[in-house]
Design an enzyme around this catalytic site. Structure first.
Site, mmCIF file in Angstrom:
data_model
loop_
_atom_site.group_PDB
_atom_site.id
_atom_site.type_symbol
_atom_site.label_atom_id
_atom_site.label_comp_id
_atom_site.label_asym_id
_atom_site.label_seq_id
_atom_site.Cartn_x
_atom_site.Cartn_y
_atom_site.Cartn_z
ATOM 1 N N ASN A 81 -8.330 -0.674 3.867
ATOM 2 C CA ASN A 81 -8.691 -1.136 2.472
ATOM 3 C C ASN A 81 -7.759 -2.010 2.283
ATOM 4 O OD1 ASN A 81 -6.296 0.765 2.970
ATOM 5 N ND2 ASN A 81 -6.665 2.052 1.151
ATOM 6 N N GLU A 86 -1.578 21.335 0.151
ATOM 7 C CA GLU A 86 -2.140 22.609 0.509
ATOM 8 C C GLU A 86 -1.764 23.521 2.153
ATOM 9 O OE1 GLU A 86 -6.016 23.423 -1.300
ATOM 10 O OE2 GLU A 86 -5.045 25.638 -2.185
ATOM 11 N N ASP A 98 1.068 -1.068 -0.077
ATOM 12 C CA ASP A 98 -0.084 -0.672 0.054
ATOM 13 C C ASP A 98 0.588 1.666 -0.253
ATOM 14 O OD1 ASP A 98 -1.868 1.858 0.525
ATOM 15 O OD2 ASP A 98 -2.059 1.704 2.593
ATOM 16 N N LYS A 130 -7.373 -4.738 -5.006
ATOM 17 C CA LYS A 130 -5.874 -4.797 -5.285
ATOM 18 C C LYS A 130 -5.582 -6.764 -4.605
ATOM 19 C CE LYS A 130 -5.149 -0.664 -2.030
ATOM 20 N NZ LYS A 130 -4.496 -0.203 -0.886
ATOM 21 N N ASP A 144 -1.279 -0.826 5.978
ATOM 22 C CA ASP A 144 -2.213 -0.264 7.062
ATOM 23 C C ASP A 144 -3.312 0.091 7.702
ATOM 24 O OD1 ASP A 144 -1.845 1.575 5.678
ATOM 25 O OD2 ASP A 144 -1.075 2.477 7.016
ATOM 26 N N ARG A 158 -6.080 4.240 -7.966
ATOM 27 C CA ARG A 158 -6.951 4.700 -7.866
ATOM 28 C C ARG A 158 -7.558 3.023 -8.507
ATOM 29 N NH1 ARG A 158 -8.607 7.964 -6.192
ATOM 30 N NH2 ARG A 158 -9.636 10.038 -7.817
ATOM 31 N N PHE A 216 -9.226 24.267 -9.669
ATOM 32 C CA PHE A 216 -8.627 23.036 -10.147
ATOM 33 C C PHE A 216 -9.345 21.997 -10.635
ATOM 34 C CE2 PHE A 216 -6.787 18.776 -8.849
ATOM 35 C CZ PHE A 216 -6.088 18.565 -9.770
ATOM 36 N N ASP A 274 -4.890 6.384 -4.179
ATOM 37 C CA ASP A 274 -3.899 7.621 -4.945
ATOM 38 C C ASP A 274 -4.197 7.042 -6.219
ATOM 39 O OD1 ASP A 274 -4.318 10.391 -3.627
ATOM 40 O OD2 ASP A 274 -2.302 9.120 -1.504
#
Lengths: 348, 1175
Positions: free
Chosen positions: B836, B515, B411, B813, B833, B807, B556, B695
């Site tokens: 998911n 950010e 992961d 997975k 961890d 993604r 964005f 991600d």
């Protein structure tokens, strides 16, 4: 607050694994390495040892005097008679003369030897009752199948296949002093068993009179006499304590075996052992062997420090020693040959 | 049924939710779910699952039957039961039954105890989770209830940073408009904060009394495992409101930046999407287990052969000899012919010879594994001092498999990275800041850093912010206009929300950690973003408050990869500030200062080479007139009915041009400690590492670079992002062609992969010499994992050195892991961890959970747990290797010693009329393995060696005993003496063998080897003692045997000879092998010795060179839509809303547009709630 903090820090500290060598798998260790010097010197040493032991064993085996006479064929008529089980009550004797060319020095032992008799069969070995032989419970014949009880249900004593098949020939050695007079060579029937067998494993039932003690039991089917009649003269040798019985009950590992029968009693003419001369075995032939194509013989033998004749062990040691030496020489040669190459390889 | 098997079916049906159904044992199939708020009686009739989760297998009553049933499913256990039954038949029994029942009961008991303990801990953790407190609205008041008492239809209150207890329909929250922020990292691994909104009708239900009266009814789909979709309807007050995933809070999420919220429980416990996504626990087997099973089968075959030979021998013997021998030993009543006797003796020999594979093999293997797992627990080098967590082997049965791992699936978030973004460097008008120089002016390395920059001049500074280069602060303090403008941009151009609970205590609610890091940096350098309204931004610039008028946020998105704000400063000047990915922004800059552009580009390259995430900052002055016109055009575009997005984009494009370069920022996505080194080492060990993350692609690729999985030395990085089956297939095909066409490729004659049978592919592709990497996104993966393409995908991926899947959903997975597991026949390890990762952890051969994090699901599902990725290195390369070696040696040795032990019976068979007579005392048979299996020892040896030993240990004593007599003249060759001699020489030979095979003699080895010899003699003498015989004369028949036999010099000479003859050839063979063909490890060992003598020179680790590819991007884990949210004032508190001019658009239309945008963008599984995954 601080106390609590302290406690938690202690708690978390305790989660740190111990730093012991065992737990961290860092125990001091000696690494066994097959170095050339170690291996080769080990081989040479073993070779020397084996050769030495082998030669000693062979020499001592050579010093043993042994004589074996197979008497199944010699007593052929008796053997034939015994093939029929119904002739059990007919006595058959057989005399075998032989000449002893050399004196048998020292203690002389007399054995009977059986060929092709399987004392090591699984069911045979199990077929005995140690608790009965211990004299505590004569009626305990549970493990004795197929010889546990007679047809009428009386427990057999001693029960089981081993006891039933006891070797029951009588062998008497006579020495011919001259052509007319022969005397019976004095033999000891005691001291032929393990101490533990005679005094721990086998016990007669506790009673003054053995025949009463064995009341309620019957003799094994192949036996002529009851167990309490095995040696009427010597109560120490009667019943379950009979030496011949105990020797037989110690089952042999292989189908060919010899069991100790008598020891020479070194008195009169025989203090030095068995002098050379004419002898004869007078055998009362009872034990049938031709039925299972077996043979029997009688053996006279002397002993050395390691026991009886043991040429095999001596030879095996000698051969092993010789082979080890050969191997170590060839290994040394290979090692020296490769050494240069290996050095080259590592230097690279 | 296991998860992966279910999956294709689920995916195929993904497009049509109503058909998806779940079996409900008590109730049949659930067609739809109805739940009425505050009405437990109504909801009870549906018998929905309660919120109590159960991962345990047994309870006190079911434990024994269920556990025994499971255990007897093991072939070995059943085999031993069968043996036991055989032994109970008197005609067949050649060994007493206790030789089998004792070990069998022992094995069953040990396993049962282990299972019970495991289950106890599962019960405990279940209890812990089930007893977490939550506030439930019961009869008009909030009551503390444990999670397990929460029912479908209950309304519960959640507070900030609390875990969501069940799948909830969000009703209202402390934030305006029923907004609520959640972190879903536990659920899908995405790290950015997400926003959920209550439906407008319920969002006003803020107080308890109104909520208690709420009696809406939710009708929705039955429980399923799709994390990104939900469809349902709320019926309330005769109105019908559609519900979507946007209104749902799922179990496993954490509430963030929201003081409180209320939710209606829709799915509870096992029905929640989190639990539906976790695969079932599966018993994991190691390859040694399988090897052992095959071996056992082979050996069993061998055993049957021996049995047949001996049975035939028995039949012949009984026919030839046994019939004649009946006077002494009549046949058993049941036996009527030699043939039948042979048949019985076959079974008898099966019993005797079963010691080749004794049951204790299984026990000892388990014991060794248990030991190894303790070594893992005890390892100090796997103890994380920071989190104070030692490594934990949660499964004890897999340790040697660790040494065989070929694929590692990792992961990203929380495993490779810490999920902490740090403002680490920047370039301001051509000067780079952030490098740390030591006294001599060299770039300093980690650990020798000077003091961090002191921000005490700024009362509003964030104490946690650390920066090492003081020159930047000096530049700001001396009033460098570029530096000021740089930080002004950072403090203005973002969508962060600020919260100031007390004066000076600022909290930023950043949508993405990047950010947050940038705004915090600006804050510390004296440009403090203080507050915002929909129309203004207040910034404290070097101590003075300046309020800018916010004219527009050009938000964005994935295509623009940049965001801009247009502000009017107090002087009235209008300026556009823009930050974005360098690839995009550098094209839109004013070309005049060429020099600045090139130095900044150099800096960007440098930063990217260090694996930092870069952004380029630029500004542009707009005049009033131009702005007025542009604002008009923008308004028109936003009002357009058709292709609104495109028109807006082109309007934005227009204004974001000819900008002036300000500089660049570099953010470090902090990796966990030691990650690149670990990955490098694992790669060296030929272990392939695949990163599977939920991600975004850019983030994942970036991390791939920063942890050195991807390097610029690579020949090519293939990126597969196709949306349709054909696209994906084409992309994969191209990738393969490239690999084959490259000059490195070996198979040059290979043209089109599709024309060849796919089975031929691996051989060709594996020969590919270049270094490639593959990046594939979740939606492409969904196609690539279909049955007809999975092999193509696998081959392409396996030819690559690194694979990154981004993604991906939890189930994907697991699918990827399963794919590799199935087709590559390789040992896989999954490390993660979060919740998911659970399915992946459960699917892989070995699952590793990162402990010490907030969530514990991954740890609970894992086989091994530790707190740092870098410990993987030690786990695999040290513990794994050691246990594998030990296990192999142990098995070899075990089989060796049992062959040597058992084959003696075979040889003896020829001398005892094949009557199944054992050579040894049966106690010795029972104890042989028990005494010796306590030795987890190293051994080498093969079966033929075992047979060789058995020949010698039998025939040498045979040769000797055939003739010899005792030294008192009595018989030596009695059965019992022979048994003792053979047994003793066997024990000694085997011990010497162990001694030879023990690689390292530690105190423990000495203890066990000498100890086992001592124990052997102790037991021998005890078994043969008078005392035991007196008590049990029929059981201990060997009385007096030991002392009588072992007193004979002949016996010892025999034993010595046997030992010598058995051991010498082994030593000679090894010695010659060492000289003739030294193995790799021998050579290494030898050269180590040589090196030591030569004073080894230090090997320096090669420094990883700076590379030049650019990987810039806007804060990648950013989600669009927040700009609109800010401008509309939706997320402003009512107090601040009062100040600002309020927007006119209704909230539902805002939500509509947000959703539409999301489904248009990327089309990732989580982005398109209504979009079927397969076209």
């Amino acid at each position: 607050m601080t106390a609590k903090m302290k406690r938690t820090s202690e708690e978390s500290q305790s989660r740190l694994p111990d730093n012991s060598a065992l737990k961290q798998q860092q125990l001091p260790a000696y690494r066994l390495q097959l170095t050339a010097t170690g291996v080769l010197s080990g081989f040479f040493a073993t070779g020397v040892f084996c050769l030495g032991v082998g030669i000693i064993l062979i020499l001592s085996a050579k010093s043993i005097k042994e004589i074996e006479i197979k008497y199944t064929k010699i007593c052929g008529n008796c053997a034939k008679l015994r093939e029929d089980a119904t002739n059990f009550d007919k006595e058959c004797t057989c005399s075998i003369p032989f000449y002893l060319s050399e004196t048998m020095q020292g203690n002389v032992y007399m054995y009977y030897k059986l060929y092709g008799f399987y004392q090591n069969l699984y069911r045979y070995i199990l077929s005995r009752s140690n608790s009965q032989l211990l004299g505590t419970d004569l009626k305990d014949v549970g493990t004795c199948a197929p010889f546990s009880k007679s047809h009428d249900g009386t427990p057999i004593a001693p029960c089981g296949a081993i006891a039933n098949s006891i070797f029951n020939d009588t062998i008497i050695l006579s020495y011919n002093l001259n052509s007319s007079i022969s005397i019976e060579v004095p033999m000891l029937r005691s001291g032929i068993t393990w101490w533990t067998d005679k005094y721990v494993k086998f016990q007669n039932p506790r009673s003054k009179n053995l025949s009463i003690a064995f009341a309620g039991t019957t003799k094994p089917p192949s036996w002529v006499k009851s167990v309490y009649e095995l040696d009427k003269e010597d109560p120490e040798n009667n019943g379950f304590l009979n030496d011949d019985f105990i020797v037989w009950m110690r089952a042999a590992a292989f189908p060919t075996f010899k069991k100790l029968y008598r020891r020479l009693n070194r008195i009169q003419y025989f203090t030095e052992g068995l002098p050379a001369g004419n002898y004869s075995f007078n055998i009362t032939y009872n034990f049938p062997v031709t039925r299972f194509r077996g043979e029997k013989s009688v053996v006279l033998s002397t002993l050395t420090w390691s026991g009886g004749s043991n040429l095999f062990l001596g030879l095996a040691y000698t051969v092993t020693g010789a082979v080890t030496w050969l191997a170590s020489f060839s290994m040394m040669a290979i090692h020296l040959m490769l050494k240069d190459r290996k050095m080259f390889f590592i230097q690279q | 049924m296991t998860v992966p098997k279910e999956m294709p079916e689920k995916w195929a049906r993904a497009g049509a939710p109503p058909s998806w159904s779940r079996k409900k044992p008590s109730w049949g199939t659930e067609e739809e779910r109805r739940a009425r708020a505050n009405d437990r009686e109504y909801n009870e009739k549906f018998q929905y699952a309660s919120n109590c989760i159960k991962t345990s297998k047994y309870n006190i009553l079911t434990f024994l039957p269920v556990n025994l049933f499971e255990q007897f499913q093991e072939v070995a256990n059943t085999y031993f039961l069968f043996l036991l039954i055989l032994q109970l038949i008197p005609q067949v029994s050649s060994l007493s039954w206790f030789t089998t029942i004792v070990p069998l009961v022992l094995v069953l008991a040990i396993t049962a105890v282990k299972d019970a303990t495991d289950d106890y801990f599962r019960h405990k953790s279940d209890n812990q989770v089930n007893n977490r407190q939550s506030q439930v609205l019961i009869r008009g008041s909030l009551q503390q209830e444990p999670w397990m008492n929460v029912c479908v239809g209950d309304i519960i209150k959640l507070e900030n940073n609390q875990f969501v207890a069940a799948d909830l329909l969000l009703l209202s929250s402390s934030e305006p408009h029923g907004l609520c922020y959640i972190e879903t990292a536990e659920l899908d691994g995405e790290t950015n904060m997400k926003v959920r909104q209550a439906i407008p009708v319920t969002s006003e239900l803020g107080d308890i009394s109104r909520l208690a009266k709420f009696d809406g009814e939710v009708v929705c789909e039955p429980p399923n495992n799709k994390l990104d979709r939900f469809s349902g309807t709320l019926y309330w007050k005769e109105s019908k409101i559609p519900l979507s995933n946007q209104n749902m809070l799922l179990r496993g999420c954490v509430l963030r930046n929201t003081e409180w919220c209320f939710g209606l429980v829709v799915f509870a416990g096992p029905d929640t999407k989190l639990m539906q996504n976790s695969g079932r626990t599966k018993f994991k087997r190691t390859s040694i287990d399988r090897l052992m099973n095959t071996l056992v089968l082979w050996i069993f075959g061998f055993l049957v052969c021996m049995g047949v030979i001996l049975a035939i021998g028995n039949a012949i013997w009984e026919h030839e000899v046994g019939t004649r021998f009946q006077a002494y030993l009549p046949w058993d009543e049941a036996v009527d012919s030699a043939f039948f006797s042979g048949f019985l003796s076959f079974w008898s020999y099966i019993i005797i010879l079963n010691t080749v594979v004794p049951i204790s093999l299984y026990v000892s293997v388990e014991v060794i594994r248990l030991g190894h797992s303790y070594f893992i627990n005890w390892d100090k080098k796997m103890f994380c001092a920071k989190k104070r967590t030692p490594a934990e082997a949660r499964t004890t049965t897999l340790s040697e498999e660790l040494g065989q791992v070929e694929y590692v699936f990792s992961d990203k978030t929380g495993t490779l990275t810490q999920n902490i973004m740090v403002f680490s460097k920047c370039s301001v008008s051509g000067r780079s800041y952030g490098d740390v120089f030591d006294v001599l002016g060299h770039k300093a390395e980690l650990g020798e850093r000077p003091e961090p920059v002191d921000f005490s001049f700024n009362p509003l500074a964030d104490k946690k912010f650390v920066f090492w280069d003081p020159s930047l602060l000096e530049a700001v303090k001396t009033g460098d206009p570029h530096a000021h403008e740089f930080f002004r941009l950072l403090s203005l151009c973002h969508t962060v929300m600020s919260e100031e609970k007390n004066e000076g205590e600022l909290y930023y609610k950043a949508q993405s950690p990047d950010e947050g890091a940038l705004v915090t940096a600006a804050r510390n350098f004296g440009f403090v973003f203080r507050s915002r309204t929909p129309k203004t931004i207040t910034v404290h610039e070097m101590g003075t408050a300046v309020t800018y008028q916010l004219l527009a946020i050009l938000d964005f998105n994935n295509i623009r990869k940049r965001m801009s704000v247009i502000v009017r400063n107090p002087e009235g000047r209008i300026r556009l500030y823009c930050k974005g990915a360098d690839t995009i922004l550098l094209d839109r800059l004013h070309p005049s200062p060429q020099e600045l552009l090139s130095t900044t580009t150099d800096h960007l390259n440098e930063y990217a080479g260090e694996g930092l995430r870069t952004l380029v900052l630029a500004y542009k002055d707009l005049d009033e007139e131009y702005y007025g016109g542009w604002a008009q055009r923008r308004l028109q575009a936003s009002l357009a009915q058709d292709s609104r997005e495109d028109r807006l984009a082109s309007v934005y494009e227009e204004v974001e041009s000819d900008m002036v370069l300000l500089g660049a920022t570099a953010i470090e996505d902090k990796l966990q400690q030691g990650v690149p080194e670990t990955i490098a080492l694992l790669t060296l060990a030929n272990i392939k590492i695949w990163v599977l993350t939920g991600d975004k692609q850019e983030t994942a690729v970036n991390i791939g670079y920063s942890c050195k999985m991807l390097t610029d030395d690579m020949t090519e990085v293939f990126i597969v992002t196709g949306h349709t089956v054909l696209e994906v297939r084409e992309e994969l095909r191209k990738a393969r062609e490239k690999m084959l066409d490259s000059p490195h490729a070996v198979g040059n004659g290979f043209t089109c992969p599709e024309k060849r049978p796919s089975a031929k592919l691996p051989s060709v592709l594996e020969a590919v010499a270049g270094e490639y990497a593959l990046v594939i996104s979740g939606h492409s993966l969904a196609h690539a994992l279909e049955a007809d393409m999975e092999l193509e995908f696998l081959e392409t991926a396996c030819a690559c050195r690194a694979v990154i899947c981004c993604r991906v959903t939890p189930l994907q997975k697991a699918q990827v892991v399963e794919l590799v597991k199935k087709h590559k026949k390789a040992v896989t390890l999954a490390i993660g961890d979060g919740a998911n990762d659970v399915s992946m952890i459960k699917t892989a051969h070995i699952g590793v959970g990162i402990s010490g994090q907030e969530g514990i699901q991954a740890v609970l599902a894992s086989d091994y747990a530790f707190s740092q990725f870098k410990f993987l290195q030690r786990l695999l390369l040290v513990h794994g290797r050691w246990s594998y070696l030990r296990m192999c040696k142990f098995l070899c040795y075990f089989f060796y010693k049992n062959f040597a032990f058992t084959m003696v019976h075979f040889w003896f068979g020829f001398f005892c009329g094949f009557s199944a007579q054992t050579v040894y005392d049966q106690y010795f048979i029972t104890l042989y393995n028990i005494v010796y299996t306590s030795l987890p020892v190293l051994a080498m040896g093969v079966f033929d060696q075992g047979i060789y030993t058995s020949v010698l240990t039998f025939f040498i004593p045979y040769g000797v005993f055939a003739e010899a007599t005792r030294d008192d003249g009595s018989q030596l060759a009695d059965y019992q003496s022979f048994a003792v001699t053979v047994a003793t020489s066997l024990v000694i030979v085997v011990s010497v063998q162990i001694g030879l095979d023990t690689g390292y003699w530690t105190a423990i080895n000495h203890f066990f080897i000498w100890g086992s010899l001592a124990v052997y003699f102790a037991i021998l003498f005890a078994m043969h003692s008078n005392g035991l015989f007196d008590m049990f004369p029929n059981q201990f028949r060997f009385v007096g045997n030991a002392q009588n036999t072992l007193a004979q010099p002949t016996v010892w000479l025999t034993i010595a000879l046997t030992t010598a003859v058995c051991v010498m050839p082994v030593v000679a063979f090894r010695f010659l092998k060492l000289s003739l063909k030294p193995g790799l490890s021998d050579t290494v060992r030898y050269s180590q010795l040589v090196r030591k003598k030569q004073k080894a020179q230090h090997r320096c680790l090669r420094r990883v060179g700076r590379t030049s590819s650019r990987r810039s991007g806007y804060a990648f884990s950013h989600q669009e839509g927040f700009g609109e949210l800010i401008m509309s004032g939706k997320n402003m508190r009512l107090s601040s809303l009062a100040l600002a001019g309020f927007t006119t658009r209704s909230s539902s239309s805002w939500l509509e547009s947000l959703r539409r945008k999301k489904s248009d963008s990327a089309g990732s599984p989580s982005a398109g709630p209504d979009k079927p995954l397969k076209g």
